[in-house]
Scaffold this motif. Structure first.
Motif, PDB file in Angstrom:
ATOM      1  N   GLU A   1      30.025  12.341  89.499  1.00 63.92           N
ATOM      2  CA  GLU A   1      30.892  12.304  88.312  1.00 63.92           C
ATOM      3  C   GLU A   1      31.157  13.709  87.778  1.00 63.92           C
ATOM      4  O   GLU A   1      32.273  14.035  87.361  1.00 63.92           O
TER       5      GLU A   1
ATOM      6  N   GLY B   1      37.252  10.788  80.639  1.00 63.42           N
ATOM      7  CA  GLY B   1      36.082  10.101  80.080  1.00 63.42           C
ATOM      8  C   GLY B   1      34.776  10.497  80.722  1.00 63.42           C
ATOM      9  O   GLY B   1      33.722   9.922  80.410  1.00 63.42           O
ATOM     10  N   GLY B   2      34.809  11.481  81.602  1.00 63.86           N
ATOM     11  CA  GLY B   2      33.608  11.861  82.342  1.00 63.86           C
ATOM     12  C   GLY B   2      32.466  12.332  81.462  1.00 63.86           C
ATOM     13  O   GLY B   2      31.294  12.029  81.732  1.00 63.86           O
TER      14      GLY B   2
ATOM     15  N   ILE C   1      31.591  11.439  78.463  1.00 59.94           N
ATOM     16  CA  ILE C   1      30.901  10.316  77.823  1.00 59.94           C
ATOM     17  C   ILE C   1      30.038   9.581  78.838  1.00 59.94           C
ATOM     18  O   ILE C   1      28.889   9.226  78.565  1.00 59.94           O
ATOM     19  N   ILE C   2      30.591   9.365  80.025  1.00 58.77           N
ATOM     20  CA  ILE C   2      29.832   8.687  81.079  1.00 58.77           C
ATOM     21  C   ILE C   2      28.620   9.519  81.483  1.00 58.77           C
ATOM     22  O   ILE C   2      27.509   8.994  81.646  1.00 58.77           O
ATOM     23  N   LEU C   3      28.808  10.830  81.612  1.00 61.47           N
ATOM     24  CA  LEU C   3      27.706  11.707  82.006  1.00 61.47           C
ATOM     25  C   LEU C   3      26.597  11.707  80.959  1.00 61.47           C
ATOM     26  O   LEU C   3      25.415  11.691  81.297  1.00 61.47           O
ATOM     27  N   ASP C   4      26.981  11.722  79.705  1.00 55.71           N
ATOM     28  CA  ASP C   4      25.994  11.699  78.629  1.00 55.71           C
ATOM     29  C   ASP C   4      25.126  10.447  78.736  1.00 55.71           C
ATOM     30  O   ASP C   4      23.892  10.494  78.627  1.00 55.71           O
ATOM     31  N   ALA C   5      25.779   9.308  78.967  1.00 55.78           N
ATOM     32  CA  ALA C   5      25.043   8.047  79.089  1.00 55.78           C
ATOM     33  C   ALA C   5      24.154   8.048  80.328  1.00 55.78           C
ATOM     34  O   ALA C   5      22.998   7.592  80.284  1.00 55.78           O
ATOM     35  N   MET C   6      24.663   8.534  81.451  1.00 52.54           N
ATOM     36  CA  MET C   6      23.881   8.525  82.692  1.00 52.54           C
ATOM     37  C   MET C   6      22.687   9.469  82.610  1.00 52.54           C
ATOM     38  O   MET C   6      21.593   9.142  83.096  1.00 52.54           O
TER      39      MET C   6
END
Length: 300
Positions: free
Chosen positions: A147, A154-155, A157-162
């Motif tokens: 990612e 939106g990367g 936000i996704i990275l923060d969650a992962m």
């Protein structure tokens, strides 16, 4: 080597060279190690922490005053912020190295004391193939790497969650390993029984089962199970069931349009009026008043 003479790098032998909003970096393990003949001398990252997911090969984690900690794939290595460390890798070593700004750790450590304890110290944790957290961690590391380099909408936000999930799963795996190593076998058995009880209660709480039902499932007497539950969780079996019911009731009241009467029936209450009294006794509010208050907070 005195700690003050150990170089403090952003990344190993690299200037910052990053944009001001840098908080995450990912690379393959050979990418940097191969440049240094698979040996990284002692250094530290004052403002960063690192997560190594080693998929192939083996090596040694080097520390201050000659400390050497061997490791072998599959494993995860957590480097705490400011921790003096170096590596010697076998030439077939492979995996991923994820580097993150240390300020991300404060909220993660606040989630649970055992998480905070794990994250305070550099660690090597074996990744057991059959453990859910271990398998998920390896997949998350690959997902973060992919990612980060894809630059899709939106990367961030996704990275923060992962990244959050990866760190928590690693810490949870490590904390579980520490407990297995530090406590007697009998205590570990009690912890396993407690986990099984929690899962059973979550599955059957709407059926309003007596303590004996859960005791039979676990092969224990009702008295023994209640003593175990109180010692490990601070609550009786019935109190655990009540907590699950209240959690389900709150969720349904806030996030579904289901009428209170229907929610009462779905939670196993034959009389909605009794559900109202039960809920008010536990929360100080009727279900309807709770729904109105919590939805008001969401709107506000």
């Amino acid at each position: 080597m005195h700690s003050r003479s150990v170089p403090n790098y952003w990344l190993y032998r690299a200037k910052t060279g990053e944009s001001e909003d840098f908080w995450l970096h990912s690379e393959t393990l050979p990418e940097r190690s191969r440049l240094h003949d698979w040996e990284i001398s002692l250094h530290r990252h004052e403002a960063l922490f690192q997560l190594f997911v080693v998929k192939e090969g083996e090596g040694e984690l080097l520390g201050p005053v000659g400390r050497v900690l061997p490791f072998k794939a599959p494993c995860a290595i957590y480097i705490a912020p400011g921790s003096v460390h170096g590596f010697r890798y076998s030439h077939d070593a492979d995996g991923l190295v994820i580097t993150v700004l240390a300020d991300r750790l404060s909220s993660l450590g606040a989630s649970d004391p055992s998480i905070a304890a794990y994250l305070a110290t550099t660690r090597v944790t074996a990744l057991e193939p059959n453990e859910t957290d271990c398998g998920r961690l390896a997949a998350l590391a690959s997902g973060i790497h992919e990612e980060l380099h894809a630059a899709r909408p939106g990367g961030e936000i996704i990275l923060d969650a992962m990244v959050t999930e990866a760190v928590l799963r690693l810490a949870r795996t490590g904390a579980k390993t520490d407990r297995r190593d530090d406590i007697p076998a009998s205590r570990e058995r009690d912890r396993q029984r407690t986990s099984a009880l929690e899962a059973l209660v979550a599955a059957h709480c709407r059926e309003h089962r007596p303590v004996g039902f859960y005791a039979r499932k676990l092969g224990l007497s009702a008295g023994h199970l209640n003593r175990l539950a109180r010692r490990e969780t601070g609550a009786s079996v019935q109190e655990l069931a009540t907590r699950h019911l209240l959690r389900a009731a709150r969720r349904d009241l806030v996030f579904t349009p289901t009428p209170v009467q229907a929610i009462a029936y779905s939670l196993g209450f034959q009389d909605p009026a009794y559900f109202n009294r039960f809920f008010k006794r536990r929360t100080g509010m009727t279900p309807g008043a709770f729904r109105e208050a919590e939805r008001g907070k969401l709107v506000g």
